[in-house]
Design a protein around this motif. Sequence first.
Motif, PDB file in Angstrom:
ATOM      1  N   PRO A 182       0.815  -1.217   0.000  1.00  0.00           N
ATOM      2  CA  PRO A 182       0.000   0.000   0.000  1.00  0.00           C
ATOM      3  C   PRO A 182       0.848   1.266   0.000  1.00  0.00           C
ATOM      4  N   ASN A 183       0.581   2.136  -0.970  1.00  0.00           N
ATOM      5  CA  ASN A 183       1.298   3.406  -1.094  1.00  0.00           C
ATOM      6  C   ASN A 183       0.371   4.364  -1.820  1.00  0.00           C
ATOM      7  N   ARG A 184      -0.286   5.226  -1.058  1.00  0.00           N
ATOM      8  CA  ARG A 184      -1.278   6.125  -1.643  1.00  0.00           C
ATOM      9  C   ARG A 184      -0.654   7.064  -2.678  1.00  0.00           C
ATOM     10  N   GLU A 185       0.581   7.496  -2.425  1.00  0.00           N
ATOM     11  CA  GLU A 185       1.224   8.415  -3.356  1.00  0.00           C
ATOM     12  C   GLU A 185       1.443   7.768  -4.714  1.00  0.00           C
ATOM     13  N   LYS A 186       1.767   6.493  -4.724  1.00  0.00           N
ATOM     14  CA  LYS A 186       1.985   5.775  -5.980  1.00  0.00           C
ATOM     15  C   LYS A 186       0.699   5.196  -6.557  1.00  0.00           C
ATOM     16  N   GLY A 187      -0.395   5.289  -5.794  1.00  0.00           N
ATOM     17  CA  GLY A 187      -1.635   4.673  -6.246  1.00  0.00           C
ATOM     18  C   GLY A 187      -1.578   3.158  -6.186  1.00  0.00           C
ATOM     19  N   MET A 188      -0.816   2.620  -5.261  1.00  0.00           N
ATOM     20  CA  MET A 188      -0.621   1.173  -5.146  1.00  0.00           C
ATOM     21  C   MET A 188      -1.331   0.621  -3.913  1.00  0.00           C
ATOM     22  N   GLY A 189      -1.840  -0.613  -4.068  1.00  0.00           N
ATOM     23  CA  GLY A 189      -2.427  -1.317  -2.929  1.00  0.00           C
ATOM     24  C   GLY A 189      -3.691  -0.693  -2.396  1.00  0.00           C
ATOM     25  N   GLY A 190      -4.462  -0.046  -3.264  1.00  0.00           N
ATOM     26  CA  GLY A 190      -5.663   0.655  -2.798  1.00  0.00           C
ATOM     27  C   GLY A 190      -6.711  -0.242  -2.175  1.00  0.00           C
ATOM     28  N   THR A 191      -6.717  -1.545  -2.515  1.00  0.00           N
ATOM     29  CA  THR A 191      -7.678  -2.487  -1.935  1.00  0.00           C
ATOM     30  C   THR A 191      -6.944  -3.643  -1.275  1.00  0.00           C
ATOM     31  N   ASN A 192      -5.705  -3.427  -0.885  1.00  0.00           N
ATOM     32  CA  ASN A 192      -4.902  -4.441  -0.217  1.00  0.00           C
ATOM     33  C   ASN A 192      -5.174  -4.375   1.281  1.00  0.00           C
ATOM     34  N   ARG A 193      -6.314  -4.921   1.702  1.00  0.00           N
ATOM     35  CA  ARG A 193      -6.706  -4.840   3.107  1.00  0.00           C
ATOM     36  C   ARG A 193      -6.088  -5.941   3.963  1.00  0.00           C
ATOM     37  N   GLY A 194      -5.346  -6.860   3.334  1.00  0.00           N
ATOM     38  CA  GLY A 194      -4.549  -7.805   4.105  1.00  0.00           C
ATOM     39  C   GLY A 194      -3.181  -7.236   4.418  1.00  0.00           C
ATOM     40  N   ARG A 195      -2.883  -6.056   3.822  1.00  0.00           N
ATOM     41  CA  ARG A 195      -1.609  -5.354   3.999  1.00  0.00           C
ATOM     42  C   ARG A 195      -0.419  -6.266   3.665  1.00  0.00           C
ATOM     43  N   TYR A 196      -0.603  -7.040   2.601  1.00  0.00           N
ATOM     44  CA  TYR A 196       0.470  -7.888   2.085  1.00  0.00           C
ATOM     45  C   TYR A 196       1.554  -7.009   1.476  1.00  0.00           C
ATOM     46  N   SER A 197       2.813  -7.415   1.633  1.00  0.00           N
ATOM     47  CA  SER A 197       3.928  -6.665   1.054  1.00  0.00           C
ATOM     48  C   SER A 197       4.999  -7.635   0.582  1.00  0.00           C
ATOM     49  N   ASN A 198       5.369  -7.502  -0.696  1.00  0.00           N
ATOM     50  CA  ASN A 198       6.387  -8.355  -1.282  1.00  0.00           C
ATOM     51  C   ASN A 198       7.263  -7.467  -2.160  1.00  0.00           C
ATOM     52  N   PRO A 199       8.382  -6.955  -1.636  1.00  0.00           N
ATOM     53  CA  PRO A 199       9.204  -6.014  -2.399  1.00  0.00           C
ATOM     54  C   PRO A 199       9.650  -6.540  -3.756  1.00  0.00           C
ATOM     55  N   ALA A 200       9.920  -7.836  -3.862  1.00  0.00           N
ATOM     56  CA  ALA A 200      10.336  -8.394  -5.147  1.00  0.00           C
ATOM     57  C   ALA A 200       9.203  -8.284  -6.159  1.00  0.00           C
ATOM     58  N   MET A 201       7.980  -8.568  -5.725  1.00  0.00           N
ATOM     59  CA  MET A 201       6.835  -8.430  -6.612  1.00  0.00           C
ATOM     60  C   MET A 201       6.627  -6.972  -6.997  1.00  0.00           C
ATOM     61  N   GLU A 216       5.809 -12.932 -13.998  1.00  0.00           N
ATOM     62  CA  GLU A 216       6.723 -13.198 -12.889  1.00  0.00           C
ATOM     63  C   GLU A 216       6.192 -12.595 -11.595  1.00  0.00           C
ATOM     64  N   ALA A 217       5.659 -11.372 -11.667  1.00  0.00           N
ATOM     65  CA  ALA A 217       5.109 -10.721 -10.469  1.00  0.00           C
ATOM     66  C   ALA A 217       3.958 -11.530  -9.892  1.00  0.00           C
ATOM     67  N   SER A 218       3.068 -12.000 -10.755  1.00  0.00           N
ATOM     68  CA  SER A 218       1.935 -12.785 -10.286  1.00  0.00           C
ATOM     69  C   SER A 218       2.388 -14.100  -9.668  1.00  0.00           C
ATOM     70  N   ARG A 219       3.358 -14.759 -10.310  1.00  0.00           N
ATOM     71  CA  ARG A 219       3.842 -16.037  -9.770  1.00  0.00           C
ATOM     72  C   ARG A 219       4.447 -15.859  -8.378  1.00  0.00           C
ATOM     73  N   LEU A 220       5.125 -14.730  -8.155  1.00  0.00           N
ATOM     74  CA  LEU A 220       5.708 -14.477  -6.837  1.00  0.00           C
ATOM     75  C   LEU A 220       4.632 -14.419  -5.750  1.00  0.00           C
ATOM     76  N   VAL A 221       3.520 -13.760  -6.042  1.00  0.00           N
ATOM     77  CA  VAL A 221       2.435 -13.653  -5.055  1.00  0.00           C
ATOM     78  C   VAL A 221       1.771 -14.999  -4.831  1.00  0.00           C
ATOM     79  N   ILE A 222       1.465 -15.700  -5.928  1.00  0.00           N
ATOM     80  CA  ILE A 222       0.780 -16.983  -5.807  1.00  0.00           C
ATOM     81  C   ILE A 222       1.643 -17.981  -5.051  1.00  0.00           C
ATOM     82  N   ALA A 223       2.949 -18.016  -5.355  1.00  0.00           N
ATOM     83  CA  ALA A 223       3.846 -18.946  -4.665  1.00  0.00           C
ATOM     84  C   ALA A 223       3.989 -18.617  -3.189  1.00  0.00           C
ATOM     85  N   ASP A 224       3.793 -17.350  -2.848  1.00  0.00           N
ATOM     86  CA  ASP A 224       3.893 -16.905  -1.453  1.00  0.00           C
ATOM     87  C   ASP A 224       2.551 -16.992  -0.731  1.00  0.00           C
ATOM     88  N   TYR A 225       1.522 -17.414  -1.440  1.00  0.00           N
ATOM     89  CA  TYR A 225       0.168 -17.476  -0.882  1.00  0.00           C
ATOM     90  C   TYR A 225      -0.223 -16.127  -0.285  1.00  0.00           C
TER      91      TYR A 225
END
Length: 524
Positions: A435-454, A476-485
């Motif tokens: 989540p980063n409001r300035e970048k417009g990222m994670g606007g609906t990420n209510r689990g507050r998941y964070s994966n810097p590589a993704m 690749e970005a999607s696979r990183l999230v899915i593999a990390d559950y």
Amino acid sequence: MKSRVFLLAAALLSLALPALAQELRIGLKTEPSSLDPQYHNLGPNNQIAQHLFDPLVAKDAQQRPVPALALSWKAVGDTVWEFKLRPGVTFSDGSPFTAQDVAFTFDRAAKVPNSPSPFTLITRQVTRLEIVDPLTLRLSTASPAPLLPLDLSGLPILSHTAAAGAAPEGRTTAELNRGEGLVGTGPFRFVDWKRGGDLVLARNDAYWGPRPTWEKVTFRPLTNAASRLAALLAGDVDLIEDPPTADLPRLRQEPKLALAEAVSSRVIYIALDHFAEPSPGIPDADGKNPLKDKAVRQALSQAIDRKAIVDRIMEGVALPAGDFLPSPAFGTSKDTGPDSFDPAAARMLLAGAGYPNGFSITLGTPNGRYINDLKVAQAVASMWSRIGVRTEVEATAPPVFFKNRDEFKYSAYLSGWGSDSGEMSNPLRALVATPNREKGMGGTNRGRYSNPAMDARLEEAMRTVDDARREALLQEASRLVIADYGVLPLHFELSVWAMRRDLAYAGRADQATLAQFVQPRAAP
């Protein structure tokens, strides 16, 4: 079962087919939470906005970009897009549409207070808006933004005069909910709305596009699927969203009704709390948050029998999901399938993570927002309980659910996301980017998941112009999230609409119900 069939048949016999009237009555599964087109980036809100407003670039039923308020657009260098606006367009109050209205809309998006899912996801990409002349705009971005025209399909354009006001954002959300300043260039104009009751629109006779068939459109919230079908059969409404899945085989054979179906870009998923410790819905883990452990998240995923949910609960009106979009959407990988159902392995994972006796958890869910959402949540709860994760379902009306979700009251919740753009960066940006409001990222990420590589791959993809390279980065970005559950995809909805036989509607991948595209059915 015989009595159910008899009642359905009796209702169908009572369904009259009157001559086409000038009013269309639509039974909605979820009413909008607001009429402010920039308050909440939510499907029920956005589909109503598409009746009242237009974006610069629209999407057709297959989510391909088509001209709307912009007649054309082109890249001018790597970081500038030029848009030529449609001449002769007026708002429903008669005022002319110009580039000033686009500038006002961009400026207002960041100023709307308390937005649960802000439209800065779209507007933050633009670092400079230049009005070349009243019908020409240039939008500059800090880095290449190849998806900007498609992203702008999700930004309705407001009138800079009608929506002006004393507040920093101009007309407030409360004022727009009352219809004050709710003026657009769309095919319909606002008449009346009573929250929990009917929303009434009238045809905008000054509309620049094809003249809508209907003089009046009434949207009626009917959150229960059986009640929606009963209203259609009784003639109280003319078209409904998502009829009961159990009744679809009979409805397909009913000569007085017609169905429209479409594979959607909406994924139903479970989000998990990656941040709080202790987590609010886990009372017996000694103050720890088990969901921070990947092994626990994997156990919860492998405890879910996705095929059984699709076959038995969704009645086949879904596809098991292992990604954020169904293949072959842009950014998906053919090798990313649904997670395996293996409750024995799930128990071993829990034991290895230090929870041999499991733990308790509350699973939040809306009741009536998505197809069979409560039943799906109950099935997941039962499957989790079988591996020792004792699960209680907390089901609430959609507005209450989203409020609770946005206040981080759930350790786990069932929700859905429909990709506005039909490609992978959209769900990644909204659901799992840090989540980063300035970048417009994670606007609906209510689990507050964070994966810097993704995050790094996603951000690189968003500034990569070459399609093949951008798609590889998104995969690749999607696979990183899915593999990390990071989240647990369950299924993709297949959308169904039921209507009087004398009506026709082309089902849409974005699941929107748009009155302007409901037409009288041509006689055979």
